[in-house]
Design an enzyme around this catalytic site. Structure first.
Site, PDB file in Angstrom:
ATOM      1  N   GLY A 104      13.104   7.521  -3.437  1.00 51.24           N
ATOM      2  CA  GLY A 104      12.681   8.920  -3.593  1.00 51.24           C
ATOM      3  C   GLY A 104      13.250   9.831  -2.530  1.00 51.24           C
ATOM      4  O   GLY A 104      12.903  11.006  -2.477  1.00 51.24           O
ATOM      5  N   GLY A 106      16.553  10.396  -2.169  1.00 52.19           N
ATOM      6  CA  GLY A 106      17.838  10.974  -2.591  1.00 52.19           C
ATOM      7  C   GLY A 106      19.067  10.222  -2.137  1.00 52.19           C
ATOM      8  O   GLY A 106      20.120  10.836  -1.925  1.00 52.19           O
ATOM      9  N   ALA A 110      22.959  11.627  -1.969  1.00 52.25           N
ATOM     10  CA  ALA A 110      23.557  11.766  -0.638  1.00 52.25           C
ATOM     11  C   ALA A 110      24.868  10.985  -0.546  1.00 52.25           C
ATOM     12  O   ALA A 110      25.863  11.492  -0.007  1.00 52.25           O
ATOM     13  CB  ALA A 110      22.576  11.298   0.434  1.00 52.25           C
ATOM     14  N   ASP A 151      18.051  16.946  -6.939  1.00 49.77           N
ATOM     15  CA  ASP A 151      18.502  16.103  -5.820  1.00 49.77           C
ATOM     16  C   ASP A 151      19.884  16.522  -5.332  1.00 49.77           C
ATOM     17  O   ASP A 151      20.091  16.787  -4.145  1.00 49.77           O
ATOM     18  CB  ASP A 151      18.572  14.629  -6.254  1.00 49.77           C
ATOM     19  CG  ASP A 151      17.224  13.954  -6.240  1.00 49.77           C
ATOM     20  OD1 ASP A 151      16.207  14.668  -6.325  1.00 49.77           O
ATOM     21  OD2 ASP A 151      17.174  12.708  -6.146  1.00 49.77           O
TER      22      ASP A 151
HETATM   23  O1  PMV Z   1      13.102   9.582  -6.939  1.00 49.34           O
HETATM   24  P1  PMV Z   1      14.065  10.674  -6.955  1.00 49.34           P
HETATM   25  O2  PMV Z   1      14.364  11.238  -5.665  1.00 49.34           O
HETATM   26  O3  PMV Z   1      15.314  10.371  -7.724  1.00 49.34           O
HETATM   27  O4  PMV Z   1      13.306  11.889  -7.699  1.00 49.34           O
HETATM   28  C1  PMV Z   1      13.605  12.337  -8.931  1.00 49.34           C
HETATM   29  C2  PMV Z   1      12.820  13.576  -9.206  1.00 49.34           C
HETATM   30  C3  PMV Z   1      12.380  13.680 -10.650  1.00 49.34           C
HETATM   31  O5  PMV Z   1      11.822  14.980 -10.796  1.00 49.34           O
HETATM   32  C4  PMV Z   1      11.335  12.644 -10.979  1.00 49.34           C
HETATM   33  C5  PMV Z   1      13.549  13.523 -11.600  1.00 49.34           C
HETATM   34  C6  PMV Z   1      14.532  14.658 -11.570  1.00 49.34           C
HETATM   35  O6  PMV Z   1      15.651  14.453 -12.061  1.00 49.34           O
HETATM   36  O7  PMV Z   1      14.202  15.761 -11.116  1.00 49.34           O
END
Ligand code: PMV
Length: 320
Positions: A104, A106, A110, A151
């Site tokens: 979560g 990124g 990155a 992200d």
């Molecule tokens: O877990 P991460 O950092 O890839 O978060 C993704 C965020 C979501 O809202 C769940 C998906 C998105 O594409 O925005």
């Protein structure tokens, strides 16, 4: 022309402060870079005829673009080279990251951003953050289904943003942050690929669109209120909104007992608010804290079983 010198660049991790998941369905979200936790790309000339070679110790992988043209990072590098007007050439690309994968924070965006920037620097071309973000977004789209684009955007711009998924281009706004935010991040240590909870939410939404749309609307409303709380420096209100966002994420079905244990521990230790951050089911949670509560929250998270705890500051900024 490519330079013959070695190029080394980096890109930050990120945290979604509020609005994850609903952002995929067009509601706003707020995200900030994690500038102390970064991914790095280093490029140097390779032996003639060796092609584009990747070395990624954190992924436990070494490969070539010719040998694995469908590897996500091969495809991204080839797309970036095409955008830069360069042919595939003899380069050694080393990729390293301090950001735990599938947590979560990124890491994918990155690493991709660092790779594109390193190739651009090596080619002597300056790419605007929007262009870097667009290349990384195209790659994420191919491999993660329906990413919102938040992200790659926050990582490429490296500043706190208000984000709304829109076609053909997202709405990205600079936030006014009246008082710096101190965040404590607790990692459950459970790795969870983004596409799994994102896919489960889509199934839930397909089965019961009214319920999910209503939940996403509530998330959107609290993100709007969070923006106002950031602008006035009302941190207790922001904390309450983060707690409300966690409750909605639980109803959306992306929380987990591990995340909830850390969230509860942070709140009990004096955090102003706490919630999961990112796709959920594992990965990290964040807690908004006062400087006075920081150490207590950090140790409460460790006692509650966090695999890793770090603190991050989002600086005060004047909005656009
Ligand atoms: O877990 P991460 O950092 O890839 O978060 C993704 C965020 C979501 O809202 C769940 C998906 C998105 O594409 O925005």
């Amino acid at each position: 022309m490519f330079t013959s010198a070695m190029i080394s660049v980096s890109a930050p991790g990120k945290l979604i402060l509020c609005g994850e998941h609903a952002v995929v369905y067009g509601r706003p979200a707020i995200a900030a870079p994690l500038s102390d936790v970064r991914a790095y790309a280093r490029i140097e000339p390779g032996a003639p005829g060796s092609g584009l070679r990747f070395i990624a110790p954190d992924l436990g992988e070494t490969w070539t673009a010719a040998g694995q043209p469908k590897h996500p990072l091969s495809e991204l590098a080839l797309a970036a080279l095409a955008r830069l007007g360069q042919r595939e050439t003899d380069l050694i690309v080393q990729l390293r990251s301090d950001i735990p994968i599938a947590s979560g924070m990124g890491s994918g965006a990155a690493i991709g951003t660092a790779l594109v920037r390193a190739l651009a620097t090596h080619a002597g071309v300056e790419l605007a953050p929007e262009e870097v973000a667009a290349l990384v977004y195209a790659s994420e789209r191919r491999f993660h289904g329906t990413p919102s684009g938040i992200d790659n955007t926050v990582v490429a711009h490296e500043r706190a943003i208000w984000f709304e998924r829109r076609e053909p281009a997202p709405l990205i706004e600079t936030l006014t942050i009246a008082a710096p935010l101190l965040l404590v991040v607790g990692d459950t240590g459970v790795r969870s690929a983004t596409r799994l909870p994102v896919g489960a939410v889509r199934e839930g939404w397909r089965a019961d669109p009214r319920r999910y749309e209503a939940l996403f609307d509530q998330v959107g409303e609290l993100v709007t209120r969070a923006r106002a709380a950031l602008a006035t420096g009302d941190l207790p209100l922001l904390g309450a909104l983060l707690n409300a966002n966690q409750a909605l994420l639980e109803q959306i079905g992306v929380s987990s007992p591990d995340l909830e244990r850390l969230v509860a521990a942070a709140r009990a230790a004096g955090a102003l608010g706490a919630k999961l951050s990112g796709a959920g089911w594992g990965g990290v949670m964040l807690a908004l804290v006062t400087p006075a509560a920081r150490l207590a929250v950090e140790s409460a998270l460790r006692e509650a079983g966090a695999a890793r705890v770090l603190a991050a500051t989002v600086p005060a900024t004047a909005g656009a």
